[in-house]
Scaffold this active site. Structure first.
Site, PDB file in Angstrom:
ATOM      1  N   THR A  41      47.849  20.833  -4.250  1.00 47.80           N
ATOM      2  CA  THR A  41      46.833  19.940  -3.700  1.00 47.80           C
ATOM      3  C   THR A  41      45.505  20.658  -3.486  1.00 47.80           C
ATOM      4  O   THR A  41      44.454  20.190  -3.940  1.00 47.80           O
ATOM      5  CB  THR A  41      47.316  19.395  -2.337  1.00 47.80           C
ATOM      6  OG1 THR A  41      48.671  19.012  -2.473  1.00 47.80           O
ATOM      7  CG2 THR A  41      46.485  18.221  -1.891  1.00 47.80           C
ATOM      8  N   GLU A  90      39.163  32.211   5.108  1.00 50.88           N
ATOM      9  CA  GLU A  90      38.703  31.120   5.984  1.00 50.88           C
ATOM     10  C   GLU A  90      39.672  29.941   5.984  1.00 50.88           C
ATOM     11  O   GLU A  90      39.883  29.298   7.010  1.00 50.88           O
ATOM     12  CB  GLU A  90      37.306  30.671   5.536  1.00 50.88           C
ATOM     13  CG  GLU A  90      36.651  29.624   6.405  1.00 50.88           C
ATOM     14  CD  GLU A  90      36.437  30.094   7.829  1.00 50.88           C
ATOM     15  OE1 GLU A  90      37.280  29.721   8.674  1.00 50.88           O
ATOM     16  OE2 GLU A  90      35.464  30.816   8.111  1.00 50.88           O
ATOM     17  N   ILE A 149      37.446  23.975   9.174  1.00 48.93           N
ATOM     18  CA  ILE A 149      36.691  24.470  10.334  1.00 48.93           C
ATOM     19  C   ILE A 149      36.319  25.933  10.095  1.00 48.93           C
ATOM     20  O   ILE A 149      37.203  26.739   9.834  1.00 48.93           O
ATOM     21  CB  ILE A 149      37.547  24.375  11.620  1.00 48.93           C
ATOM     22  CG1 ILE A 149      38.078  22.957  11.839  1.00 48.93           C
ATOM     23  CG2 ILE A 149      36.772  24.880  12.826  1.00 48.93           C
ATOM     24  CD1 ILE A 149      39.136  22.870  12.946  1.00 48.93           C
ATOM     25  N   GLY A 158      52.952  11.267   5.157  1.00 48.47           N
ATOM     26  CA  GLY A 158      52.653  12.485   4.392  1.00 48.47           C
ATOM     27  C   GLY A 158      52.070  13.607   5.240  1.00 48.47           C
ATOM     28  O   GLY A 158      51.612  14.616   4.711  1.00 48.47           O
ATOM     29  N   GLU A 211      56.376  17.501   6.398  1.00 48.38           N
ATOM     30  CA  GLU A 211      57.263  17.767   5.271  1.00 48.38           C
ATOM     31  C   GLU A 211      58.629  17.124   5.517  1.00 48.38           C
ATOM     32  O   GLU A 211      58.977  16.807   6.652  1.00 48.38           O
ATOM     33  CB  GLU A 211      57.477  19.287   5.135  1.00 48.38           C
ATOM     34  CG  GLU A 211      56.227  20.122   5.133  1.00 48.38           C
ATOM     35  CD  GLU A 211      55.656  20.310   3.740  1.00 48.38           C
ATOM     36  OE1 GLU A 211      56.388  20.046   2.764  1.00 48.38           O
ATOM     37  OE2 GLU A 211      54.480  20.688   3.634  1.00 48.38           O
ATOM     38  N   LYS A 268      48.988  31.305  12.245  1.00 47.67           N
ATOM     39  CA  LYS A 268      47.539  31.199  12.423  1.00 47.67           C
ATOM     40  C   LYS A 268      47.083  32.000  13.650  1.00 47.67           C
ATOM     41  O   LYS A 268      46.034  32.645  13.639  1.00 47.67           O
ATOM     42  CB  LYS A 268      47.144  29.731  12.540  1.00 47.67           C
ATOM     43  CG  LYS A 268      47.367  28.992  11.206  1.00 47.67           C
ATOM     44  CD  LYS A 268      47.447  27.498  11.375  1.00 47.67           C
ATOM     45  CE  LYS A 268      47.586  26.777  10.035  1.00 47.67           C
ATOM     46  NZ  LYS A 268      47.932  25.348  10.192  1.00 47.67           N
TER      47      LYS A 268
END
Lengths: 432, 432
Positions: B13, B130, B137, B188, B191, B206
């Site tokens: 994607t 990033e 963001i 969607g 998962e 993260k």
């Protein structure tokens, strides 16, 4: 390792903050970087300033900015004088003398930005101005670099902490405008002469900078529509709340058809779910809508010594590392060849409106007013009419659907002539 | 003008989104920049992908990443394969072959970041990431560059859109966890196997990236305390609301004494005034507290094709202009010589707590529980006890003042043994 020397002009609140970061022995800069900008000289016309600063002996202190600008050991000039003169001359001189420039001067950039950018390009130097909008919020870098893959559709936000403090106080503590302003002055958030803030002028300066950067265009600053908070009535905050809205002073930039842009500063009703409506007190926040990234918001302290110094020093690092020069040279956005576009006239703006009429308390009034609105293609979304004790006049609040401001104003001029309508009608714009 | 060629590996994607921006004829990049990164080659192991893409003839399509990595015309490799293998080998190979790297791979950076950064430094190349945190963001750039003048005190936020969607749905529509999860899967946003999201693992990846960058330290990723939302009960959302709080899954990084750090992911009660509590749906937002700038927040879409592609392309521009290399070389933060620190054990954490006991409905229960809390130096801020129809057991909700988690857990182990306490006690942490 290359040393990078800084000349700091203007030792007010922010200048003192910048100096304190640069002079700190174990500063975060030293902790994080191989190459740190070095404070080489300070210029301030007030000799008293020198006495207050505890400057190390290797930092020059001069009264005349020219001594720093002419100094070949200084690589970057930080202009923190503010206003137009002599700030403009300082920046122009610095560029001509081959110095990069860092500034927090929003008024100067709003009014003379194109001329300054052209001069910088001519001399192959850069202008950095992160501190000019949103204090410590890295909004300039975000719009310029972070969102570079985006066509920016709109930028809007709360860019003046003084007015946001006043509106927050009115909303939370139910005090009227003049009392909230006095309190802001007492707290040091508003100047003795608050004109620049409360009339929205400061916000319009910042809006001009954001719009030039975001849309990559040039325009006549004076065409920006600007309305402050000095006429906001406490009752409008109540009715807005009752309708599910919060009142904020917004600076708004939107693309419109034909590559024109809409630029305006005005008190705005925002739905209570909008992230900007929970931005309170002296905080600022700016929403940027980009073609790829969608809706974003950056939030933080929009003013104050250390938040603003944080942005100035970030710019200095950018210059010292050589990134600012690369960016400035690569971006067409900064170019003097930017397309000059028209700012849409306020009469062309299409939005929803909040209207508060003062009417005599008798049957048939709503029919007359709504008839006149309907005749001008303005349709009504909701109405509030409370019984109010007093002189016989009562407030009638109407929220419209989206309408063109020109048509709305025509309707209002007709409505004003009705004998059932007293006093001035209050109009506020709405953003969804 | 220097051409800068991109090799894109992994056409899922996000990869497709990146390609669409780079291939667009009148892209915002072309509009804004003198120097635009050029898509030179794409690698994907699935030959079906090629058929779907309408690639111009001058863009290579290969099935094996090595063909791009070995291509001397390609200057930067974008790794969008995800997971550990073969993503790690692709990045290591690319660095060894003198390519800069752009990646969105949070898991890989969390688990093997130090090793990858060392490799990049050894070869004089840069890693840009990033897109690994917060989608579109620009949080990495803000923490790294925008707030460079700051000692970062804390970073915390909502960094997983799936769980925020589920919690928002539970809160707004009063549906239980399993139903909200099903809806997220249908939309969607989650998962089929939602483990990585709902158990907080994605958030912890993260968090590791933000903490390394913000605090300039290294640590053992496996020490991060991680608790997801899979045990969140709808009633806890109700009681939190009644007490003035909103429940969010937060990733939290704080400096503690002795240069240790507190890193944890857990469902958290936030006061309703906190800007993070109005971040809803799939949106992410990250608060950064810096020594100069104070409190800031960045908000936007934390996932999705185009927001993530927006961040990847911003990184590509940074690399193409040469800024990424300068930054990577200048920052000590990325260095393999970063101090390795301990993550504070969860038992050392000091915060306020929300406790929900299931107790038998008879007098004296509160006395017993509060007594045991008091014996362990836990003081109570507020109590909610509603009458509930049902099996005779009733919920008893207690908010504590700040307490050390070790002491709290000791008290809870004693309380669990009381014959008036049934089922498991629910513990949630609170941030002010």
């Amino acid at each position: 390792m290359k040393t990078f020397n800084v000349g700091l002009i203007g030792m007010g609140t922010v200048g003192t903050g910048v100096a304190s970061i640069l002079l700190e022995k174990n500063s975060p800069l030293v902790e994080k970087l191989n190459c740190v900008p070095v404070l080489k000289g300070i210029a301030d016309s007030n000799p008293e300033v020198r006495k207050k600063l505890k400057l190390p002996s290797d930092v020059l202190f001069v009264n005349n900015a020219k001594e720093l600008i002419g100094n070949p050991d200084i690589h970057v000039i930080v202009e923190l004088v503010g206003g137009i003169h002599p700030a403009k001359e300082i920046i122009m001189d610095a560029l001509e003398n081959g110095k990069d420039v860092v500034t927090a001067n929003k008024m100067l950039l709003a009014l003379h930005g194109s001329e300054i950018f052209s001069k910088a390009q001519k001399h192959g130097k850069s202008i950095s101005f992160e501190a000019s909008v949103g204090g410590g919020i890295p909004i300039i870098a975000a719009v310029r670099d972070g969102f570079i893959a985006n066509r920016i559709e709109s930028i809007f936000g709360i860019v003046n902490g003084t007015t946001n403090y006043i509106l927050t106080k009115m909303t939370r503590e139910n005090v009227k405008y003049s009392d909230a302003l006095s309190e802001a002055q007492k707290m040091g958030y508003a100047e003795k002469d608050p004109t620049m803030d409360v009339e929205g002028i400061d916000s319009s300066h910042k809006l001009a900078i954001l719009a030039r950067l975001g849309f990559g265009v040039d325009f006549d600053y004076k065409q920006i529509y600007c309305e402050g908070i000095n006429n906001v009535d406490l009752s409008d905050i109540w009715y807005a709340h009752e309708l599910g809205y919060t009142l904020k002073l917004l600076a708004i930039a939107k693309r419109t058809a034909n590559n024109n842009i809409e630029l305006r500063v005005n008190p705005t009703l925002l739905t209570q779910e909008h992230p900007l409506s929970s931005v309170n007190g002296v905080f600022n926040a700016i929403c940027v809508n980009g073609s790829a990234v969608g809706e974003t918001m950056l939030y933080g302290r929009g003013a104050g010594q250390m938040p603003t110094a944080s942005a100035v020093v970030a710019d200095l690092v950018d210059v010292a590392l050589g990134r600012a020069g690369i960016t400035f040279a690569a971006m067409k956005t900064f170019s003097r060849h930017c397309e000059r576009v028209q700012i849409a006239d306020i009469l062309q703006v299409k939005t929803r409106y909040y209207l508060r009429f003062s009417v005599v308390d008798k049957p048939g009034v709503l029919a007359k007013i709504s008839g006149s609105l309907g005749d001008n293609e303005i349709s009504i979304a909701s109405v509030i009419q409370h019984k109010v004790k007093g002189d016989g006049n009562v407030p009638l609040v109407i929220m419209t659907h989206v309408a063109e401001e020109g048509k709305l104003r025509k309707a209002l001029s007709e409505i004003t002539k009705l004998d059932v309508v007293k006093d001035q009608t209050r109009l506020l714009r709405v953003e969804e």
